[in-house]
Write a protein that holds these residues in place. Structure first.
Motif, PDB file in Angstrom:
ATOM      1  N   GLU A 125       0.809  -0.951   0.016  1.00  0.00           N
ATOM      2  CA  GLU A 125      -0.002  -0.054   0.104  1.00  0.00           C
ATOM      3  C   GLU A 125       0.926   1.031  -0.010  1.00  0.00           C
ATOM      4  OE1 GLU A 125      -0.116  -2.380   2.383  1.00  0.00           O
ATOM      5  OE2 GLU A 125      -2.009  -3.348   2.166  1.00  0.00           O
ATOM      6  N   ILE A 126       1.902   1.167   0.543  1.00  0.00           N
ATOM      7  CA  ILE A 126       2.702   2.332   0.702  1.00  0.00           C
ATOM      8  C   ILE A 126       3.472   2.514  -0.648  1.00  0.00           C
ATOM      9  CG2 ILE A 126       5.061   3.242   1.948  1.00  0.00           C
ATOM     10  CD1 ILE A 126       2.479   3.039   3.893  1.00  0.00           C
ATOM     11  N   ARG A 127       3.670   1.309  -1.275  1.00  0.00           N
ATOM     12  CA  ARG A 127       4.450   1.523  -2.593  1.00  0.00           C
ATOM     13  C   ARG A 127       3.376   2.057  -3.619  1.00  0.00           C
ATOM     14  NH1 ARG A 127       4.979  -3.520  -4.653  1.00  0.00           N
ATOM     15  NH2 ARG A 127       5.129  -4.135  -2.679  1.00  0.00           N
ATOM     16  N   ALA A 128       2.205   1.567  -3.546  1.00  0.00           N
ATOM     17  CA  ALA A 128       1.211   2.062  -4.439  1.00  0.00           C
ATOM     18  C   ALA A 128       0.976   3.754  -4.125  1.00  0.00           C
ATOM     19  CB  ALA A 128      -0.118   1.619  -4.013  1.00  0.00           C
ATOM     20  N   ALA A 129       1.114   4.138  -2.809  1.00  0.00           N
ATOM     21  CA  ALA A 129       1.112   5.780  -2.715  1.00  0.00           C
ATOM     22  C   ALA A 129       2.212   6.277  -3.170  1.00  0.00           C
ATOM     23  CB  ALA A 129       0.653   5.895  -1.037  1.00  0.00           C
ATOM     24  N   ILE A 153     -15.186  11.364  -3.145  1.00  0.00           N
ATOM     25  CA  ILE A 153     -14.187  10.756  -4.028  1.00  0.00           C
ATOM     26  C   ILE A 153     -13.272   9.723  -3.133  1.00  0.00           C
ATOM     27  CG2 ILE A 153     -12.696  12.754  -3.955  1.00  0.00           C
ATOM     28  CD1 ILE A 153     -11.730  12.123  -6.826  1.00  0.00           C
ATOM     29  N   THR A 154     -12.973   8.759  -3.631  1.00  0.00           N
ATOM     30  CA  THR A 154     -11.928   7.866  -2.890  1.00  0.00           C
ATOM     31  C   THR A 154     -10.661   8.796  -2.863  1.00  0.00           C
ATOM     32  OG1 THR A 154     -13.122   5.890  -3.610  1.00  0.00           O
ATOM     33  CG2 THR A 154     -10.818   5.510  -2.913  1.00  0.00           C
ATOM     34  N   LYS A 155     -10.133   9.168  -1.901  1.00  0.00           N
ATOM     35  CA  LYS A 155      -8.899   9.665  -1.983  1.00  0.00           C
ATOM     36  C   LYS A 155      -7.656   9.121  -2.610  1.00  0.00           C
ATOM     37  CE  LYS A 155     -10.966  13.430  -0.045  1.00  0.00           C
ATOM     38  NZ  LYS A 155     -12.126  12.633   0.375  1.00  0.00           N
ATOM     39  N   ARG A 156      -6.823  10.086  -3.054  1.00  0.00           N
ATOM     40  CA  ARG A 156      -5.559   9.559  -3.841  1.00  0.00           C
ATOM     41  C   ARG A 156      -4.755   8.240  -3.256  1.00  0.00           C
ATOM     42  NH1 ARG A 156      -1.165  13.429  -6.109  1.00  0.00           N
ATOM     43  NH2 ARG A 156       0.324  11.998  -6.621  1.00  0.00           N
ATOM     44  N   GLU A 157      -4.384   8.410  -2.017  1.00  0.00           N
ATOM     45  CA  GLU A 157      -3.555   7.236  -1.646  1.00  0.00           C
ATOM     46  C   GLU A 157      -4.564   6.057  -1.305  1.00  0.00           C
ATOM     47  OE1 GLU A 157      -4.079  10.040   0.091  1.00  0.00           O
ATOM     48  OE2 GLU A 157      -2.049  11.208   0.048  1.00  0.00           O
ATOM     49  N   ILE A 158      -5.918   6.049  -0.962  1.00  0.00           N
ATOM     50  CA  ILE A 158      -6.781   5.223  -0.746  1.00  0.00           C
ATOM     51  C   ILE A 158      -7.201   4.597  -2.214  1.00  0.00           C
ATOM     52  CG2 ILE A 158      -9.012   4.583   0.061  1.00  0.00           C
ATOM     53  CD1 ILE A 158      -7.231   5.310   2.221  1.00  0.00           C
ATOM     54  N   ARG A 159      -7.227   5.405  -3.164  1.00  0.00           N
ATOM     55  CA  ARG A 159      -7.477   4.870  -4.594  1.00  0.00           C
ATOM     56  C   ARG A 159      -6.226   4.228  -5.080  1.00  0.00           C
ATOM     57  NH1 ARG A 159      -7.167   8.956  -8.124  1.00  0.00           N
ATOM     58  NH2 ARG A 159      -7.876  10.297  -6.383  1.00  0.00           N
ATOM     59  N   ALA A 160      -5.033   4.276  -4.622  1.00  0.00           N
ATOM     60  CA  ALA A 160      -3.895   3.676  -5.195  1.00  0.00           C
ATOM     61  C   ALA A 160      -3.740   2.376  -4.474  1.00  0.00           C
ATOM     62  CB  ALA A 160      -2.585   4.575  -4.779  1.00  0.00           C
ATOM     63  N   ALA A 161      -4.210   2.354  -3.175  1.00  0.00           N
ATOM     64  CA  ALA A 161      -4.172   1.033  -2.755  1.00  0.00           C
ATOM     65  C   ALA A 161      -5.326   0.181  -2.995  1.00  0.00           C
ATOM     66  CB  ALA A 161      -4.316   1.124  -1.059  1.00  0.00           C
ATOM     67  N   THR A 162      -6.564   0.758  -3.283  1.00  0.00           N
ATOM     68  CA  THR A 162      -7.471   0.145  -3.739  1.00  0.00           C
ATOM     69  C   THR A 162      -7.307  -0.567  -5.405  1.00  0.00           C
ATOM     70  OG1 THR A 162      -9.191   1.579  -2.858  1.00  0.00           O
ATOM     71  CG2 THR A 162     -10.033   0.439  -4.547  1.00  0.00           C
TER      72      THR A 162
END
Lengths: 246, 246, 246, 246
Positions: free
Chosen positions: C82-86, D78-87
């Motif tokens: 998840e950290i990598r994704a962010a 909106i699903t926020k940036r970091e959460i979107r990345a993890a999703t």
């Protein structure tokens, strides 16, 4: 063991008469170690004022909730200092009140409850005999040997106990235990339960939905190390349900 | 205002003589409201035992640290309940000790310090006069009017104050303030500082690096709502530095 | 290794002519394993369309950032999924851009950067030779052997490298390294740095104060166990600084 | 709109023949604005290579998941940036796969799914017509007008849709919706659901208990201000369930 005023007595020789100008004629000051206490030689009708002075290695027990974890003997299974402080805050002890501490582990919650007032009472219930014994030792060591420790499994072990003003359920719990606890609680009493597992969390969400009160999540990080450098180490998040019985 | 034992007295007519079989000949029990208290008609040489019974609307003040936020008048600027409980745990008051509460806002930390023991003392320093006045009102309302409130800016306002056993720095702070506080603190005294801004956090990391002690991060989520449904609302994370002066 | 369309080809015998009604006269379909690929017998002037079909044990590499940790060989020292994704989100790769991955450990950030576009380039700098070798192995295994791995200590090892469009500083770092990195970065380039230790956090707070950009804290809890029951296990909180060079 | 290579073409006059020494005899380079594109005058049999160069105000869309929130038109939902990345990391799109985005709000998850590969497909289901329209506008604006937007309530609105390789349930959801989604999902497909309310969290805990997969909690703090000073502002914690259908 509660800490003294910090005002050090001047070191008199024992039983020096009239140590201060405004002393009474028959007033005495005597200094002795607690273990050597002996008063066979005083007037049977007397008035005593005792000032306790801590020795150099005394364990000082502060007056606020959330005592240092190190004051308790434990096997790792102990409600940590900040969580304990928040738990006592929610349990909100008043003078003369009675607590049930269900699944007491080291007994830390009961002990802090008892330390808040000499008239407080607490019953600690613990299924594992080694933990029950440890809770009793901790209570004796910290000056509240009046803690009642029951080795047994709740809710069965709660039968016949005097109804409490507050109940703490430390971990796990079940719908049945919450039900029984809520029923046993006096009107106006507080039920506080802490959870770290998912099933317990779900249970507390449901309990709050049914019976009201509030839910809180407490996430604590403590100073530790990573590769020789300072870093915060997170503890597991605790979900707390706290409700007053209407 | 500290809560009573909950054991209700039977309702005697005032001054009924010998209410119990084992009463002394001249013993009396009198029930009255605090506002109507009057003892002109008793023997000048007497011994009084007072039992306080809460009225139906009494604000009950529990004996644990971390009182409900609602017991304090405040403008939003108040150390929240769980953080307050953890802060008092770290300040670790002993009987007769003295606290400096620097940037006291509502005065909640000082007040809880004083409530722990009748011999405790506290000085609250606050730059904003409206907040200083509010802290004094809170102290009076919660039964500790002995709180000393100083309107002024620290570290300047600390000059000439009696050295404390513990110091709390509530928010902000500066390297200079920490330096002055540390110097003023008695040996064995505790310094506790809470931070929410980045600059304060950095300061506390540096303070811990120089002077030791520990750092803790406390993240609290409270029950709230999203679109009419229950959801946890996070409060800002608090970083706490706590150190004992060697 | 990038995953196929999922549309399975019917199993023809090799080189069956005119497999579909609308095939050209000289069109062929041939099925073979990648390891047995051989085209000595085709017309020198030809047009090939290749459809890759995954074998039953193929490691499928998804097209989004934040690949499963298990796809990388690592020694525990890996930026978690998840950290990598962010982090990739903040690095914001565009086609043909170049990354420096300073302190690359398993190489996961570089590798995900390269996987985003065949024209992307990356240089991974790592002081420990065993980790540098592992990063190279991971790159080869995941289909981006073009990763340039440099064994050496930054900032020294950065000398002479082609200026990058983005820089990632994985852990630690120093004021000097941030300074050098910022200077080397192209205008419009992104600098992203992650910290878990206190000193690194302080550094990033200072960097943000000086050079702008934003700071984010990411706290992840993953499903684990406590006493045989499901519970969330927190990972260490990561503080991330991300800035665009103006 | 996907960003170019950054290699700027030299500015030729239009259709200059043989711009480079190694050009073919009939090779041309033409520079024009996308809006003025016209090729009536070229040989019907031709080979085109197009190099897109971003104008000064172009919105550059990076190639990693977790695009800046500001690239999407949204109403806060909106699903926020970091959460979107993890999703997106959990949804793990492969080429040619199909997503259902249930309760799509701004459409950000669907859009990022489509951006990962030109052969990907997505259906976004949204009960509120204004949000459905906004999702369609966002898709058009970000270069993936092939997003299928359905205005309707799931699970009813899912009837008759082509079975997906992945499903995202953005908020809320119900036991019934999870049941229907799981049934509709292809074998090997991924179901990812995010929750912020207590009831949704409970649902996801139950879903994980029944169907496996994993749960993750993501707590993000972003740089903000308190009283004019930098401070972290926490967003609501997101609980994510992610499971692969066996």
């Amino acid at each position: 063991m509660p800490c003294g005023t910090g005002q050090r007595l001047p070191r008199f020789s024992p039983d020096e008469p009239k140590p201060f100008p405004n002393c009474g004629e028959r007033e005495r000051i005597r200094r002795t170690r607690a273990a050597e206490f002996g008063f066979n030689d005083v007037d049977p009708l007397n008035l005593l004022a005792i000032e306790v002075e801590a020795g150099p290695d005394a364990k000082i027990v502060p007056l606020s909730s959330g005592l240092p974890d190190g004051l308790f003997e434990h096997d790792g299974q102990i409600t940590k200092r900040e969580i304990r402080a928040a738990t006592l805050s929610a349990l909100a002890p008043c003078a003369g009140e009675r607590l049930w501490d269900i699944g007491c582990a080291s007994g830390s919650i009961s002990i802090e409850w008892l330390l808040r007032h000499h008239a407080n009472q607490a019953t600690a219930i613990e299924a594992r005999p080694d933990r029950a014994a440890r809770a009793a030792r901790n209570a004796a060591e910290l000056g509240v040997p009046r803690l009642q420790v029951i080795t047994g499994e709740a809710p069965g072990a709660l039968k016949g106990l005097v109804r409490p003003d507050a109940i703490f359920i430390g971990g796990g719990g079940s719908a049945e235990l919450i039900e029984e606890s809520w029923t046993s609680l006096k009107t106006g009493g507080r039920l506080v339960a802490n959870a770290v597992t998912l099933d317990s969390e779900k249970l507390l969400m449901e309990a709050q939905g049914e019976r009201g009160g509030t839910l809180t999540r407490l996430a604590i990080e403590r100073l530790g190390e990573v590769g020789g450098r300072r870093a915060f180490r997170p503890a597991m998040t605790v979900t707390q349900w706290s409700a007053v019985k209407p």
